[in-house]
Design an enzyme around this catalytic site. Structure first.
Site, short mmCIF file in Angstrom:
data_model
loop_
_atom_site.label_atom_id
_atom_site.label_comp_id
_atom_site.label_asym_id
_atom_site.label_seq_id
_atom_site.Cartn_x
_atom_site.Cartn_y
_atom_site.Cartn_z
N CYS A 1 43.83 42.54 42.24
CA CYS A 1 43.42 43.60 43.18
C CYS A 1 43.91 43.28 44.59
CB CYS A 1 41.91 43.81 43.20
SG CYS A 1 41.28 44.45 41.66
N GLN B 1 34.08 36.16 48.39
CA GLN B 1 34.53 34.85 47.86
C GLN B 1 34.03 33.68 48.69
OE1 GLN B 1 35.92 34.53 44.97
NE2 GLN B 1 36.50 36.64 44.54
N LYS C 1 28.94 37.62 41.88
CA LYS C 1 29.83 36.48 42.12
C LYS C 1 29.06 35.25 42.57
CE LYS C 1 33.71 39.46 43.47
NZ LYS C 1 34.65 39.45 42.34
N HIS D 1 41.62 42.10 49.52
CA HIS D 1 41.35 42.73 48.22
C HIS D 1 41.46 44.24 48.42
CE1 HIS D 1 38.81 44.00 44.79
NE2 HIS D 1 38.97 42.79 44.29
N ASP E 1 34.39 40.42 54.77
CA ASP E 1 34.20 40.54 53.32
C ASP E 1 33.92 39.13 52.80
OD1 ASP E 1 34.62 40.42 50.60
OD2 ASP E 1 36.50 41.54 50.62
N1 PLP Z 1 36.56 41.36 48.11
C1 PLP Z 1 37.01 40.25 47.53
C2 PLP Z 1 37.64 39.19 48.38
C3 PLP Z 1 36.87 40.08 46.16
O1 PLP Z 1 37.32 38.96 45.58
C4 PLP Z 1 36.27 41.10 45.39
C5 PLP Z 1 36.16 40.99 43.93
O2 PLP Z 1 36.90 40.28 43.29
C6 PLP Z 1 35.80 42.24 46.04
C7 PLP Z 1 35.97 42.34 47.41
C8 PLP Z 1 35.14 43.35 45.31
O3 PLP Z 1 33.90 42.93 44.80
P1 PLP Z 1 33.04 43.90 43.88
O4 PLP Z 1 33.96 44.39 42.80
O5 PLP Z 1 31.94 43.03 43.37
O6 PLP Z 1 32.55 45.02 44.73
#
Ligand code: PLP
Length: 428
Positions: A387, A202, A225, A122, A199
């Site tokens: 993203c 998900q 999430k 992401h 990270d």
């Molecule tokens: N990392 C992953 C794999 C994501 O799917 C997302 C959000 O879709 C993020 C990071 C960023 O999360 P946040 O916008 O809640 O900080």
């Protein structure tokens, strides 16, 4: 036993009608809906226990402080950290990655040092490192993946040099659903003496996560999430690392003493929590983690794996369907209805191969057209690059349609989704 109907009753928003159709909410990868238990816990705190935390001697402040620290303990237990000192509240995954990138680079990296990320990250796990590349001259290296969306582990091993200082990868891809072999990724990094940030945006909502079993050095996720509120998330860090790294932001809460000559910093985890924390958000997050824990993360993983498997089966029959991400032979066995036996089978598949995210395109129908027309049928999916533009470049596409499932989705909703795709396809 997993009872999807009783779960659905906890989520009032699922009663929404969209253009005369019942809402089919398949955008859980972007954010999840909130059960009454989460909303009520937050409302109750505002009504009965609202006060700024940590600096007050009065009753309400003490109660609010206790609630915040209790929430931290709930998070600790949920991801099985060794200590509450290793749980830092952040605004979300994005802020957690920025915190590590900034503090780690400041302390541990020189110009020319390297961070390893993967093709399927992401933007939240790419851009913070690129900012450090601009500021400090560090180098971002990328683990390649196969056409099926699986990381190439041989290539990963070869990326290590004496300049590699940290690895930062997603546990589950938000586009492909790939469940990356993070335990192995961490093991390999550790043989080179390199720490790893995972990270978990998900993964945490969909499967049990044990940061000690993984031996992760840093692990982060977002509250919104995992059925919690927006604006709160978590950075887990091993004590030895958090102790070693400098603060990310300055302000109240994170200090020991302040004078114009010299400031000392608070102990963990407060060193990384500058300013008034989102203590009501923390209450909501703890309520969300209690909620999913009561259902059981194993049960959730199994149920969602069955839903995903069923959806993949149905979707594969649509002419022109192109599904991105790993599709294993084991995912082609038909699941007629949910049963705990099927789910036991599926949980193995799920952990090996994919989370509850399906990205797809049908023929040459543009993803925006597909998403917009599905919306007219009450079906909420996400469209675009999700993203993950570098991943889109790797796949040679501009974007996809993405359906992502959560604990309240049903097999009937998958049927509605699949017949929706067929209906849209027939219009072109
Ligand atoms: N990392 C992953 C794999 C994501 O799917 C997302 C959000 O879709 C993020 C990071 C960023 O999360 P946040 O916008 O809640 O900080």
């Amino acid at each position: 036993m997993f009872n999807v109907q009783s779960i659905r009753e906890d989520f009032p928003i699922l009663q929404t009608q969209v253009y005369g159709h019942p809402l089919v909410y398949l955008d859980n990868g972007a954010t999840t809906q909130k059960p009454r238990q989460v909303v009520e816990a937050m409302v109750n705190q505002y009504y009965t226990a609202n006060s700024n935390v940590h600096r007050g001697v009065h009753h309400l402040s003490t109660v609010a402080t206790d609630m915040l620290e209790q929430s931290r303990e709930t998070v600790r237990k949920f991801i099985h950290a060794a200590s509450v000192d290793e749980i830092v509240f952040t605004r979300g995954t994005t802020e957690a990655v920025n915190l590590v990138a900034s503090s780690f680079c400041q302390q541990e990296m020189q110009a020319g040092d390297e961070v390893i990320v993967s093709t399927m990250e992401h933007h939240s796990n790419i851009v913070p490192w690129q900012l450090q590349a601009e500021r400090k001259g560090i180098v971002v290296k990328v683990i390649p993946m196969t056409d099926e969306g699986v990381l190439q582990m041989d290539a990963y091993e070869q990326l290590f040099t004496e300049k590699t200082k940290i690895v930062s990868v997603a546990h589950v891809s938000n586009v492909l659903g790939t469940v990356n072999p993070v335990a192995e990724i961490i093991r390999i990094a550790h043989t080179h003496g390199v720490p790893v940030l995972i990270d978990g945006a998900q993964s945490v909502p969909h499967m049990p996560v044990d940061v000690q079993a993984l031996d992760a050095d840093f692990y982060c996720f977002s509250g919104h999430k995992v059925y919690g509120p927006t604006g709160i998330g978590v950075l887990y860090g091993k004590r030895e690392w958090l102790d070693r790294l400098p603060p990310y932001q300055g302000g109240g809460e994170m200090i020991g003493t302040v004078s114009f000559e010299k400031t000392t910093f608070n102990h963990l985890p407060y060193k990384f929590e500058a300013g008034t924390p989102d203590y009501v958000g923390a209450t909501g997050l703890a309520a969300a983690l209690d909620y999913v824990s009561a259902i059981g993360m194993d049960n959730i993983a199994a149920y969602e794996a069955s839903l995903t498997q069923y959806a993949l089966e149905q979707m594969a029959q649509i002419p022109g369907m192109r599904i991105f991400g790993p599709i294993s032979a084991s995912l082609t066995s038909q699941v007629d209805e949910y049963s705990s036996d099927n789910c036991q089978l599926s949980i193995v598949n799920c952990q090996l191969h994919r989370g509850s995210v399906i990205s797809f395109l049908v023929g040459d129908i543009h993803h925006l057209d597909m998403g917009t027309l599905l919306d007219r049928l009450g079906i909420a999916v996400r469209t675009g690059h999700h993203c993950a533009e570098p991943l889109m470049h790797r796949l040679g596409i501009e974007g996809t349609v993405r359906a992502s499932f959560g604990i309240y989705n049903t097999f009937e909703e998958i049927d509605a989704f699949v017949s929706g795709i067929k209906r849209v396809a027939s219009m072109f």
